[in-house]
Design a protein around this motif. Structure first.
Motif, mmCIF file in Angstrom:
data_model
loop_
_atom_site.group_PDB
_atom_site.id
_atom_site.type_symbol
_atom_site.label_atom_id
_atom_site.label_comp_id
_atom_site.label_asym_id
_atom_site.label_seq_id
_atom_site.Cartn_x
_atom_site.Cartn_y
_atom_site.Cartn_z
ATOM 1 N N PRO A 117 -63.879 15.861 -15.400
ATOM 2 C CA PRO A 117 -63.902 16.914 -14.456
ATOM 3 C C PRO A 117 -63.289 17.995 -15.192
ATOM 4 C CG PRO A 117 -63.315 14.698 -13.272
ATOM 5 C CD PRO A 117 -63.321 14.501 -14.717
ATOM 6 N N THR A 118 -62.068 18.034 -15.953
ATOM 7 C CA THR A 118 -61.632 19.361 -16.712
ATOM 8 C C THR A 118 -62.548 19.931 -17.762
ATOM 9 O OG1 THR A 118 -60.439 17.967 -17.732
ATOM 10 C CG2 THR A 118 -59.140 18.862 -15.923
ATOM 11 N N GLY A 119 -63.304 19.187 -18.051
ATOM 12 C CA GLY A 119 -64.503 19.531 -19.175
ATOM 13 C C GLY A 119 -64.039 19.465 -20.419
ATOM 14 N N ARG A 120 -62.880 19.028 -20.782
ATOM 15 C CA ARG A 120 -62.698 18.816 -22.198
ATOM 16 C C ARG A 120 -61.941 17.257 -22.454
ATOM 17 N NH1 ARG A 120 -57.086 18.927 -22.952
ATOM 18 N NH2 ARG A 120 -55.905 20.067 -21.352
ATOM 19 N N GLN A 124 -58.653 15.058 -23.796
ATOM 20 C CA GLN A 124 -57.425 15.261 -23.775
ATOM 21 C C GLN A 124 -56.827 15.752 -25.113
ATOM 22 O OE1 GLN A 124 -58.787 13.387 -20.902
ATOM 23 N NE2 GLN A 124 -58.045 15.174 -20.344
ATOM 24 N N ASP A 175 -51.073 16.664 -24.600
ATOM 25 C CA ASP A 175 -51.097 16.275 -22.889
ATOM 26 C C ASP A 175 -50.447 14.874 -22.808
ATOM 27 O OD1 ASP A 175 -52.705 18.253 -22.052
ATOM 28 O OD2 ASP A 175 -54.818 17.461 -22.624
ATOM 29 N N LYS A 233 -67.884 13.699 -22.310
ATOM 30 C CA LYS A 233 -67.429 15.168 -22.188
ATOM 31 C C LYS A 233 -68.137 15.560 -20.795
ATOM 32 C CE LYS A 233 -66.378 17.490 -26.006
ATOM 33 N NZ LYS A 233 -66.866 17.916 -27.300
ATOM 34 N N GLY A 284 -57.742 14.106 -17.225
ATOM 35 C CA GLY A 284 -58.568 15.173 -16.741
ATOM 36 C C GLY A 284 -59.514 14.975 -15.464
ATOM 37 N N GLY A 285 -58.918 13.874 -14.909
ATOM 38 C CA GLY A 285 -59.625 13.360 -13.757
ATOM 39 C C GLY A 285 -60.747 12.458 -13.788
#
Ligand code: NAP
Length: 227
Positions: free
Chosen positions: A188-191, A193, A197, A184, A222-223
């Motif tokens: 990069p988006t911190g969550r 999927q 999504d 986690k 999320g990168g």
């Protein structure tokens, strides 16, 4: 933009749980006519079961084919054996090849089709003890690219979506709580999927909005794979 799949006949594997279950409900909400056989009807581990299913469903003629079923048997190179390799490749890629061999002909005749494979971020990066899984998902990329070239003249788009980490039964089985926390922190988006999504991209790629994307492996992570 609202995605409509109204009137489209969709065939989906792996629709009983997790990501596939959400893809199925998303496609139904978009108006699709969904066929998503459970394992009792179609056991992808068995070539014979798949053959029987195809024979019994000759008139299915799907416009959209989605292979979401997948298994991951953890093993490193000193643990791996032919049975693990065979089972993982059978469910993750061979079964889809067998089904598409039967279904792609009618797509060609209709000069319309959308084919989607649910791959994995482990087709782009990997992790220890994912020998069979990572190899099978990488093999799917080659399969999809070859089919994409063959079917592009018939208005058939063939793609792969690579989910990052989604909190399904598969993830809970294969990652410890400590690993989940560590991963986690690296997203990069911190969550993690969500199933949504993945399903929303699947719907776009299988809709008429997609007229030019084919042969592509698209990460929904999320990168994570940018690092
Ligand atoms: N979760 C993630 O973080 C993640 C990340 C990257 C990629 N993926 C990929 O996403 C796809 C779905 O994964 P998930 O996390 O949703 O997994 P899941 O919750 O474990 O669900 C797996 C699905 O595959 C089906 N399946 C497995 N073996 C089968 C067989 N022999 N015959 C018929 N169906 C079979 C299962 O059916 P039953 O209910 O009958 O077992 C179930 O519907 C897989 O291809 C996986 O590799 C997942």
């Amino acid at each position: 933009m609202e995605i409509s799949l109204s009137g489209r006949r969709v065939f989906l594997t792996g629709g009983s749980r997790g990501i596939g279950k959400r893809i199925g409900s998303f496609f139904l909400e978009a108006g699709a006519d969904l066929t998503a056989p459970g394992r009792d009807e179609l056991d992808l581990l068995s070539v014979k079961s798949t053959e029987d299913y195809i024979k019994a469903n000759k008139d299915l003629n799907p416009d959209i084919f989605i292979h979401c079923a997948g298994i991951n048997k953890l093993a490193g190179i000193t643990e791996i054996n032919p049975d693990i390799m065979q089972d993982v490749f059978q469910v993750n890629i061979y079964s889809a090849t067998q089904l598409l061999n039967a279904f792609a002909g009618s797509m060609k005749e209709k000069r319309y089709g959308r084919i989607l494979f649910v791959s994995s971020l482990y087709a782009m990066v990997s992790k220890e003890r994912r020998v069979a899984y990572s190899a099978s998902k990488n093999a799917l990329t080659g399969l999809a690219k070859s089919i994409a070239l063959e079917l592009a003249p018939y208005n058939i788009m063939v793609n792969l979506v690579a989910p990052g980490y989604v909190m399904t039964d598969m993830t809970k089985k294969n990652l410890s709580e400590k690993e989940i926390e560590q991963i986690k922190e690296q997203i990069p988006t911190g969550r993690f999927q969500s199933e949504d999504d993945i399903a929303s991209l699947a719907a776009f790629l299988c809709s008429d909005y997609n007229q030019s994307i084919t042969g592509q492996l698209i990460a929904v992570d999320g990168g994570f794979t940018c690092r």
